[in-house]
Design an enzyme around this catalytic site. Structure first.
Site, PDB file in Angstrom:
ATOM      1  CG  ASP A 133      25.390  38.206 -10.170  1.00 37.35           C
ATOM      2  OD1 ASP A 133      25.586  39.424  -9.987  1.00 37.35           O
ATOM      3  OD2 ASP A 133      24.933  37.738 -11.230  1.00 37.35           O
ATOM      4  N   GLY A 134      27.299  36.162  -6.478  1.00 38.73           N
ATOM      5  CA  GLY A 134      27.286  35.319  -5.284  1.00 38.73           C
ATOM      6  C   GLY A 134      27.471  36.121  -4.014  1.00 38.73           C
ATOM      7  CG  ASN A 213      19.514  33.917  -8.021  1.00 40.77           C
ATOM      8  OD1 ASN A 213      19.041  35.009  -8.292  1.00 40.77           O
ATOM      9  ND2 ASN A 213      20.763  33.593  -8.326  1.00 40.77           N
ATOM     10  CB  THR A 254      18.857  35.904 -15.730  1.00 40.80           C
ATOM     11  OG1 THR A 254      19.027  36.549 -14.469  1.00 40.80           O
ATOM     12  CG2 THR A 254      17.854  36.682 -16.568  1.00 40.80           C
ATOM     13  CE1 TYR A 256      19.812  23.858 -12.858  1.00 42.17           C
ATOM     14  CE2 TYR A 256      19.552  23.827 -10.478  1.00 42.17           C
ATOM     15  CZ  TYR A 256      19.719  23.154 -11.669  1.00 42.17           C
ATOM     16  OH  TYR A 256      19.785  21.789 -11.671  1.00 42.17           O
ATOM     17  CB  SER A 257      15.000  29.544 -13.747  1.00 44.54           C
ATOM     18  OG  SER A 257      13.849  29.553 -14.535  1.00 44.54           O
ATOM     19  CG  LEU A 258      18.531  31.628 -19.132  1.00 45.55           C
ATOM     20  CD1 LEU A 258      17.299  32.008 -19.922  1.00 45.55           C
ATOM     21  CD2 LEU A 258      19.531  32.780 -19.113  1.00 45.55           C
ATOM     22  CB  SER A 259      20.846  26.655 -17.102  1.00 49.12           C
ATOM     23  OG  SER A 259      21.774  27.717 -16.974  1.00 49.12           O
TER      24      SER A 259
END
Length: 389
Positions: A133-134, A213, A254, A256-259
């Site tokens: 993804d990166g 993201n 899905t 950083y926001s998810l974490s």
């Protein structure tokens, strides 16, 4: 009623053939007057409306069939080197006359031409990524000044939400693109503009950051919490005393926001997600705004700590008290080619769970397979005893 009709129109235009690839257009609307709650410290920007109904006049249209390809890859380990060599050999033999570019780096693959980002960069009709993804986030960042070409992403032993194809399927993937059978999902990006204490823009011209993201403000190594004033369309929403704040796209929901406890948002939606990081409040919950919203994060004058700014995992700025960043929808989304549109319909295997690649929503597959969404103890046990992994 009108909302339901608009929603139906949005779904009808989510996917469209590669040969008719159009970028979503941003339309400007007049500057809204200041209200009694408007913050005098926040620059008043023209609001932008992300039109989900595709405009008849495109801002950019990629050539069909592709005449140029940009290869973006992660660090060149032996598997990556072998995959690039096979891909280049296939392109040269199957699609003669197509230019193949690579980034200007010491390990540029043999047989490719050097490509440099910028306003005078060579035109690219297709971006092929090899990595995780990166790698896709990096590829999108290369086109921060304008439209992003369609992105065909291949995984190199990495599971991720943006990797619809395995490298072993590169022949089929390229064939679908060159034959015009692939469909595209425009993944929204955010445009980030920074301002100093005097409300003057930091940077000049098109010096705006585009993120796929999220943008995150955080206290970093400071022992003190950040105090961040949050404004939506010029109106003060709240003062956040927390470890930081995340402004995310649906794609980034899905990540950083998810974490941090944010909601999972389907990437076809056009929305801005606001998520606090460890707030000093039990009532500060994540919020979802329409893409027409402009969100400003200003470090409060009483904040005991500066805020580090991370955009798609890259540390870029430090905001001191009085400084701010304004985030709004970018006119240039990232067009990602879907796995579900290119596979044959006869790929079903008897006894296999799920549906064949040609008949499923990539996102539904990802949240089930990668996130194990709502997987119960019973379903995990059944999967284990059935001999499947």
């Amino acid at each position: 009623m009108l909302t339901a009709m608009a929603s139906h129109a949005q779904r009808a235009l989510l996917f469209f053939p590669f040969r008719r690839y159009l970028h979503t257009r941003i339309r400007n609307r007049p500057l809204l007057p200041l209200t009694s709650r408007a913050n005098p410290f926040i620059p008043q920007l023209p609001h932008s409306r992300l039109s989900r109904a595709l405009s008849s006049q495109a801002l950019h249209e990629a050539s069909y069939p592709p005449r140029s390809i940009l290869i973006v890859n992660k660090l060149r380990t032996d598997p990556v080197i072998g995959a690039i060599d096979e891909l280049l050999d296939h392109v040269v033999k199957t699609y003669p006359g197509v230019k193949v570019f690579s980034e200007d780096r010491p390990d540029i693959p043999f047989g490719t031409q050097v490509w440099r980002p910028g306003p005078h960069a060579e035109k690219v009709d297709l971006v092929v990524t090899l990595g995780g993804d990166g790698t896709i986030l990096h590829a999108a960042s290369l086109f921060s000044l304008g439209a992003v070409p369609p992105v065909l992403s291949f995984s190199m032993g990495t599971l991720g939400f943006l990797l619809p194809f395995h490298i072993d399927d590169f022949v089929k993937g390229l064939e679908a693109v060159f034959q015009g059978k692939a469909t595209i999902l425009n993944r929204m990006r955010l445009s980030c503009t920074f301002y100093d204490k005097d409300r003057k823009k930091v940077g000049f011209g098109d010096d705006e950051w585009q993120v796929m993201n999220e943008i995150a403000l955080h206290r970093g190594s400071s022992p003190h919490l950040n105090t961040i004033d949050i404004y939506v369309d010029g109106q003060h929403l709240t003062e956040a005393v927390s470890d930081g704040v995340i402004v995310s796209t649906p794609t980034g929901s899905t990540a950083y926001s998810l974490s941090a406890g944010g909601p999972i948002v389907h990437p076809s939606l056009s929305a801005v997600v606001l998520v606090p990081i460890c707030p000093r409040s039990l009532s500060f919950r994540p919020l979802v705004f329409p893409s027409s919203s402009s969100v400003t994060l200003r470090i409060g004058d009483r904040s005991r700590a500066a805020a580090g700014v991370s955009m798609d995992g890259r540390v870029s700025h430090v905001l001191n008290p009085g400084e701010s960043v304004t985030v709004q929808a970018s006119p240039y989304p990232v067009p990602c080619i879907n796995r579900s549109s290119i596979s044959d319909y006869g790929d079903e295997q008897p006894g296999e769970e799920g549906v064949s690649p040609g008949k499923e929503d990539d996102w539904v597959r990802d949240i089930n397979n990668l996130l194990q969404y709502n997987a119960t103890f019973r379903s995990k046990a059944l999967l284990r005893y059935s001999g499947k992994t």
